[in-house]
Design an enzyme around this catalytic site. Structure first.
Site: not given
Ligand code: PEP
Length: 266
Positions: A15, A17, A107, A109, A177, A183, A223
């Protein structure tokens, strides 16, 4: 109840992003292909997917087709709508026309930045299936959820909302996730990932039955690096990884893809 299957081919998906323009995208995919070729890597045991920004999809699609690369293509989002007055949206039909196989849905985010709740994720999953795309549904708990509710409650409820709204034989990939791991440089342990992924598989079993639970791929994301991928991949209910930051470096992503070669470092 353990649900076993040897039919789940591992999937490693990158991904990207909002990183890499279309020229950078071409360079990264070329370098990924060269790196794997240099290592004589044969992708017989793994599906490799890249999920670039929308503006890169056409360039990456063209490169994959022209060089006959063993990479699958996916997008990071789609509209719940097919077409029409939805400024800025991208339809599943457009993604399918660019040979996308996968599309991320939910996701964390997008859930956080765009307020995408379970109802939106249901609509987007349905739109993906309608256009013959495989939804890659992201579920996961925040650090606060983890403290208050434990690891599984939120991911199970996010997954259940979608499962209850789609046909029981739908092809879906689930990505567990934990939001606190994305991250952050602090991944879940492989035992933590296994525990939640097993619970998610039990959820599929109870909503859609044994066959679907046995065939649905469940990925871990948060991560992931070449130094920890092997530990996750050894777990029976972890069928691959959704990789963010580390997928932007083609050498590192190539090393993750070759997870079978690695010694576990936890
Ligand atoms: C992600 O964004 O899906 C992700 C897993 O990111 P990272 O690997 O950078 O934690």
């Amino acid at each position: 109840m353990a649900v076993e299957s040897d039919s789940r081919r591992p999937l490693i998906a990158g991904n990207w992003k909002m990183n890499l323009d279309h020229l950078q995208a071409i360079a990264v995919v070329q370098k990924l292909a060269w790196t794997l070729k240099d290592k004589n890597f044969q992708p017989t045991g793994v599906d490799i997917a890249v999920l670039p920004p929308f503006t890169d999809l056409r360039s990456v699609q063209t490169l994959i087709a022209a060089d006959n690369l063993d990479f699958q293509l996916g997008a990071q989002d789609l509209s719940p709508h097919d077409s029409g007055a939805h400024t800025g949206d991208i339809s599943g039909a457009f993604l399918k026309a660019l040979a996308c196989k996968y599309v991320l849905v939910g996701h964390s985010e997008r859930r956080a930045d765009h307020g995408e709740d379970d109802a939106v994720c249901v609509q987007k999953t349905q739109a993906a299936l309608k256009h013959d795309l495989v939804p890659l549904l992201c579920v996961g708990e925040t650090a606060e959820d983890l403290e208050k509710l434990g690891a599984s409650a939120v991911p199970v409820s996010q997954l259940t909302a979608v499962l209850e709204a789609i046909p029981s034989d739908s092809e879906l990939v689930v990505a567990y996730e934990p939001v606190w791991a994305i991250g952050s440089g602090t991944p879940a342990t492989s035992d933590q990932a296994q525990e939640v992924c097993a619970t998610l598989r039990e959820t599929i079993l109870s909503v859609h039955g044994k066959e679907q639970a046995a065939r649905t791929r469940i990925l871990y994301g948060g991560s992931v690096k070449s130094s920890n991928i092997a530990g996750f991949m050894k777990k029976p209910d972890v069928d691959g990884a959704l990789v963010g930051g580390a997928s932007l470096d083609p050498e590192e992503f190539a090393a993750i893809v070759q997870f079978e070669k690695h010694v576990t470092v936890e």
